[in-house]
Design a protein around this motif. Sequence first.
Motif, PDB file in Angstrom:
ATOM      1  N   PHE A  53       0.826  -1.195   0.000  1.00 11.59           N
ATOM      2  CA  PHE A  53       0.000   0.000   0.000  1.00 11.59           C
ATOM      3  C   PHE A  53       0.855   1.237   0.000  1.00 11.59           C
ATOM      4  O   PHE A  53       2.063   1.109   0.251  1.00 11.59           O
ATOM      5  N   PRO A  54       0.305   2.397  -0.388  1.00 13.41           N
ATOM      6  CA  PRO A  54      -1.100   2.765  -0.557  1.00 13.41           C
ATOM      7  C   PRO A  54      -1.716   2.281  -1.880  1.00 13.41           C
ATOM      8  O   PRO A  54      -1.008   2.148  -2.872  1.00 13.41           O
ATOM      9  N   VAL A  55      -3.059   2.073  -1.813  1.00 18.09           N
ATOM     10  CA  VAL A  55      -3.849   1.851  -3.025  1.00 18.09           C
ATOM     11  C   VAL A  55      -5.098   2.719  -2.896  1.00 18.09           C
ATOM     12  O   VAL A  55      -5.713   2.762  -1.810  1.00 18.09           O
ATOM     13  N   LEU A  56      -5.443   3.392  -3.976  1.00 20.79           N
ATOM     14  CA  LEU A  56      -6.658   4.214  -3.988  1.00 20.79           C
ATOM     15  C   LEU A  56      -7.713   3.507  -4.827  1.00 20.79           C
ATOM     16  O   LEU A  56      -7.412   3.031  -5.932  1.00 20.79           O
ATOM     17  N   ARG A  57      -8.923   3.446  -4.299  1.00 22.23           N
ATOM     18  CA  ARG A  57     -10.046   2.904  -5.073  1.00 22.23           C
ATOM     19  C   ARG A  57     -11.022   4.053  -5.334  1.00 22.23           C
ATOM     20  O   ARG A  57     -11.416   4.759  -4.401  1.00 22.23           O
ATOM     21  N   ASP A  58     -11.354   4.228  -6.612  1.00 20.68           N
ATOM     22  CA  ASP A  58     -12.297   5.282  -6.994  1.00 20.68           C
ATOM     23  C   ASP A  58     -13.534   4.612  -7.585  1.00 20.68           C
ATOM     24  O   ASP A  58     -13.519   4.152  -8.735  1.00 20.68           O
ATOM     25  N   ASP A  59     -14.607   4.541  -6.796  1.00 20.89           N
ATOM     26  CA  ASP A  59     -15.821   3.842  -7.255  1.00 20.89           C
ATOM     27  C   ASP A  59     -16.525   4.617  -8.358  1.00 20.89           C
ATOM     28  O   ASP A  59     -17.083   4.004  -9.278  1.00 20.89           O
ATOM     29  N   THR A  60     -16.473   5.929  -8.308  1.00 23.48           N
ATOM     30  CA  THR A  60     -17.165   6.724  -9.333  1.00 23.48           C
ATOM     31  C   THR A  60     -16.583   6.462 -10.713  1.00 23.48           C
ATOM     32  O   THR A  60     -17.309   6.263 -11.687  1.00 23.48           O
ATOM     33  N   ARG A  61     -15.276   6.415 -10.789  1.00 28.45           N
ATOM     34  CA  ARG A  61     -14.617   6.231 -12.087  1.00 28.45           C
ATOM     35  C   ARG A  61     -14.225   4.772 -12.316  1.00 28.45           C
ATOM     36  O   ARG A  61     -13.603   4.452 -13.320  1.00 28.45           O
ATOM     37  N   ASP A  62     -14.579   3.916 -11.375  1.00 30.24           N
ATOM     38  CA  ASP A  62     -14.275   2.483 -11.423  1.00 30.24           C
ATOM     39  C   ASP A  62     -12.785   2.242 -11.723  1.00 30.24           C
ATOM     40  O   ASP A  62     -12.415   1.505 -12.638  1.00 30.24           O
ATOM     41  N   GLN A  63     -11.953   2.885 -10.910  1.00 28.13           N
ATOM     42  CA  GLN A  63     -10.503   2.785 -11.094  1.00 28.13           C
ATOM     43  C   GLN A  63      -9.845   2.342  -9.794  1.00 28.13           C
ATOM     44  O   GLN A  63     -10.239   2.817  -8.712  1.00 28.13           O
ATOM     45  N   THR A  64      -8.843   1.484  -9.913  1.00 29.06           N
ATOM     46  CA  THR A  64      -8.003   1.123  -8.772  1.00 29.06           C
ATOM     47  C   THR A  64      -6.607   1.646  -9.074  1.00 29.06           C
ATOM     48  O   THR A  64      -6.043   1.322 -10.124  1.00 29.06           O
ATOM     49  N   VAL A  65      -6.086   2.461  -8.174  1.00 28.05           N
ATOM     50  CA  VAL A  65      -4.828   3.153  -8.465  1.00 28.05           C
ATOM     51  C   VAL A  65      -3.784   2.831  -7.386  1.00 28.05           C
ATOM     52  O   VAL A  65      -3.895   3.308  -6.259  1.00 28.05           O
ATOM     53  N   PRO A  66      -2.776   2.008  -7.724  1.00 29.75           N
ATOM     54  CA  PRO A  66      -1.690   1.763  -6.772  1.00 29.75           C
ATOM     55  C   PRO A  66      -0.541   2.747  -6.991  1.00 29.75           C
ATOM     56  O   PRO A  66      -0.594   3.563  -7.919  1.00 29.75           O
ATOM     57  N   GLU A  67       0.475   2.657  -6.152  1.00 27.23           N
ATOM     58  CA  GLU A  67       1.720   3.435  -6.251  1.00 27.23           C
ATOM     59  C   GLU A  67       1.497   4.895  -5.829  1.00 27.23           C
ATOM     60  O   GLU A  67       0.731   5.638  -6.469  1.00 27.23           O
ATOM     61  N   SER A  68       2.249   5.269  -4.803  1.00 30.23           N
ATOM     62  CA  SER A  68       2.020   6.574  -4.166  1.00 30.23           C
ATOM     63  C   SER A  68       2.079   7.757  -5.151  1.00 30.23           C
ATOM     64  O   SER A  68       1.206   8.633  -5.125  1.00 30.23           O
ATOM     65  N   SER A  69       3.079   7.780  -6.020  1.00 27.69           N
ATOM     66  CA  SER A  69       3.192   8.930  -6.943  1.00 27.69           C
ATOM     67  C   SER A  69       2.062   8.938  -7.963  1.00 27.69           C
ATOM     68  O   SER A  69       1.554  10.000  -8.339  1.00 27.69           O
ATOM     69  N   ILE A  70       1.677   7.731  -8.404  1.00 28.22           N
ATOM     70  CA  ILE A  70       0.609   7.635  -9.412  1.00 28.22           C
ATOM     71  C   ILE A  70      -0.720   8.077  -8.798  1.00 28.22           C
ATOM     72  O   ILE A  70      -1.540   8.723  -9.473  1.00 28.22           O
ATOM     73  N   ILE A  71      -0.902   7.776  -7.510  1.00 27.32           N
ATOM     74  CA  ILE A  71      -2.126   8.221  -6.835  1.00 27.32           C
ATOM     75  C   ILE A  71      -2.189   9.752  -6.822  1.00 27.32           C
ATOM     76  O   ILE A  71      -3.228  10.349  -7.124  1.00 27.32           O
ATOM     77  N   VAL A  72      -1.063  10.384  -6.515  1.00 25.56           N
ATOM     78  CA  VAL A  72      -1.057  11.857  -6.491  1.00 25.56           C
ATOM     79  C   VAL A  72      -1.317  12.410  -7.901  1.00 25.56           C
ATOM     80  O   VAL A  72      -2.098  13.349  -8.080  1.00 25.56           O
ATOM     81  N   GLU A  73      -0.698  11.792  -8.905  1.00 26.11           N
ATOM     82  CA  GLU A  73      -0.950  12.223 -10.298  1.00 26.11           C
ATOM     83  C   GLU A  73      -2.443  12.077 -10.629  1.00 26.11           C
ATOM     84  O   GLU A  73      -3.041  12.950 -11.266  1.00 26.11           O
TER      85      GLU A  73
END
Length: 217
Positions: A53-73
């Motif tokens: 982790f971290p992993v971000l889950r975005d239900d609205t856009r149906d996206q799972t986003v891993p990797e800290s820098s990619i989450i910020v992007e």
Amino acid sequence: MSLTLYFHPLASFCWKPLIALYEYNIPFRPNLVDLGNPAERAALLKLWGIGKFPVLRDDTRDQTVPESSIIVEYLDQHYRGRTRLIPEDPARALQTRLRDRFYDLYVHLPMQKIMLDRLRPEGKSDPHGVEEARAQLRTSYAMIEQQMENGGWAMGEDFTLADCAAVPSLFYGSMAVPFGQAKKNLSAYLERLKARPSVARVLSEAEPYFQMVPKEP
Ligand SMILES: N[C@@H](CCC(=O)N[C@@H](CS)C(=O)NCC(=O)O)C(=O)O
């Protein structure tokens, strides 16, 4: 609420997106993952096969986003307001990403190597690897000392992704290999970071867990 962050308040790489979420003032559901709990670890692995982790889950856009820098992007692309953690100017954006990489690869990872070695079982430690990590940290500290001679943030006036990366690297880095009295710019930079409200919030949320940070043997 659309966004869920899978993280742990003590885990160094999780601080980067947490600081970003607080900087952008984006509401999210915090999902604390106890990696010692097999069901919670399995749930994380299902989201991101690497199991970190971290992993971000975005239900609205149906996206799972891993990797800290990619989450910020991702947050910068889809959820930011007026705050920009990635500068608009492409050349400055590139420099910001370079500094983010610098902190992750040449400060954060060696710091992690030193800290995690302390948790290895008896007879399984890696003194040579730890010595290399210490040398890397000293090289990186010397570079940051020069970069920060004019004060300010990693990219100068604006607080960016690079500063989000610097926080865990330098906070835990100073525990792994102290900066030393001569590194005045580096020490002052860490103090400025700690005083930033988004960072102070992340640190206060981590504080109840600080007794779990591995001590020097
Ligand atoms: N490159 C990843 C690194 C993530 C990482 O190393 N996370 C650590 C916590 S700070 C982790 O999940 N460790 C648990 C494990 O390796 O089992 C990122 O930037 O998100």
